[in-house]
Design an enzyme around this catalytic site. Structure first.
Site, PDB file in Angstrom:
ATOM      1  N   VAL A   1       6.217  10.998  -9.359  1.00  0.00           N
ATOM      2  CA  VAL A   1       7.458  10.377  -9.853  1.00  0.00           C
ATOM      3  C   VAL A   1       7.239   9.272 -10.647  1.00  0.00           C
ATOM      4  CG1 VAL A   1       9.725   9.024  -9.046  1.00  0.00           C
ATOM      5  CG2 VAL A   1       8.659  11.069  -7.598  1.00  0.00           C
TER       6      VAL A   1
ATOM      7  N   ASN B   1       0.607   5.421  -5.730  1.00  0.00           N
ATOM      8  CA  ASN B   1      -0.207   6.393  -6.387  1.00  0.00           C
ATOM      9  C   ASN B   1       0.022   5.999  -7.769  1.00  0.00           C
ATOM     10  OD1 ASN B   1      -0.946   7.732  -4.243  1.00  0.00           O
ATOM     11  ND2 ASN B   1       0.897   9.079  -4.182  1.00  0.00           N
TER      12      ASN B   1
ATOM     13  N   HIS C   1       4.035   3.563  -0.716  1.00  0.00           N
ATOM     14  CA  HIS C   1       4.555   4.493   0.490  1.00  0.00           C
ATOM     15  C   HIS C   1       4.157   3.474   1.619  1.00  0.00           C
ATOM     16  CE1 HIS C   1       4.966   8.415  -1.501  1.00  0.00           C
ATOM     17  NE2 HIS C   1       4.319   7.759  -2.307  1.00  0.00           N
TER      18      HIS C   1
ATOM     19  N   GLN D   1       0.320  10.574  -8.484  1.00  0.00           N
ATOM     20  CA  GLN D   1       1.742  10.161  -8.787  1.00  0.00           C
ATOM     21  C   GLN D   1       2.491  11.340  -9.263  1.00  0.00           C
ATOM     22  OE1 GLN D   1       1.913   7.093 -11.718  1.00  0.00           O
ATOM     23  NE2 GLN D   1       4.099   6.739 -11.238  1.00  0.00           N
TER      24      GLN D   1
ATOM     25  N   ASP E   1      10.917   8.799   3.624  1.00  0.00           N
ATOM     26  CA  ASP E   1      10.290   9.770   2.737  1.00  0.00           C
ATOM     27  C   ASP E   1      10.932  11.288   3.231  1.00  0.00           C
ATOM     28  OD1 ASP E   1       8.291  11.795   1.931  1.00  0.00           O
ATOM     29  OD2 ASP E   1       7.518  10.066   0.841  1.00  0.00           O
TER      30      ASP E   1
ATOM     31  N   HIS F   1       6.366   3.069  -6.895  1.00  0.00           N
ATOM     32  CA  HIS F   1       7.185   2.812  -5.392  1.00  0.00           C
ATOM     33  C   HIS F   1       5.759   2.705  -4.535  1.00  0.00           C
ATOM     34  CE1 HIS F   1       6.366   7.235  -6.317  1.00  0.00           C
ATOM     35  NE2 HIS F   1       6.187   7.195  -5.017  1.00  0.00           N
TER      36      HIS F   1
END
Length: 97
Positions: A79, A70, A85, A77, A13, A83
């Site tokens: 993006v 998220n 994390h 969220q 990240d 995805h």
């Protein structure tokens, strides 16, 4: 790049929230968990199998880690591509946020 196969990539990240903070990203575009179809559900299982490999490589499998996705504006969220994390390397408090 921490890991890559034909379905996902795993990267560090750019704004880590823990000593270890990786992002697991499927190559197939899915906006978020709410958009996941039954036909795409296999990718989520694959993501978690990849996570088990990555945590071994990063040395946090035994000490513990957290996986977060998220979803939506109030869920954090930013993006519009699903995805996950992967966070570890320190004590992760609960509840988060």
């Amino acid at each position: 790049m921490l890991y890559e196969d034909d379905k996902v990539i795993v990267i560090k990240d750019i704004s880590p929230q823990a000593p270890i903070h990786a992002i697991i990203i499927p190559k197939q575009h899915i906006d978020n968990l709410n958009c996941l179809t039954k036909d795409q559900s296999e990718i989520v299982g694959h993501i978690f199998m990849v996570a088990t490999k990555v945590v071994q490589t990063l040395g946090i499998a035994k000490s513990g880690y957290r996986i977060v996705s998220n979803c939506g504006e109030q869920g954090g969220q930013t993006v519009q591509h699903i995805h996950f994390h992967l966070l570890g390397g320190r004590l992760l408090e609960w509840p988060p946020g």
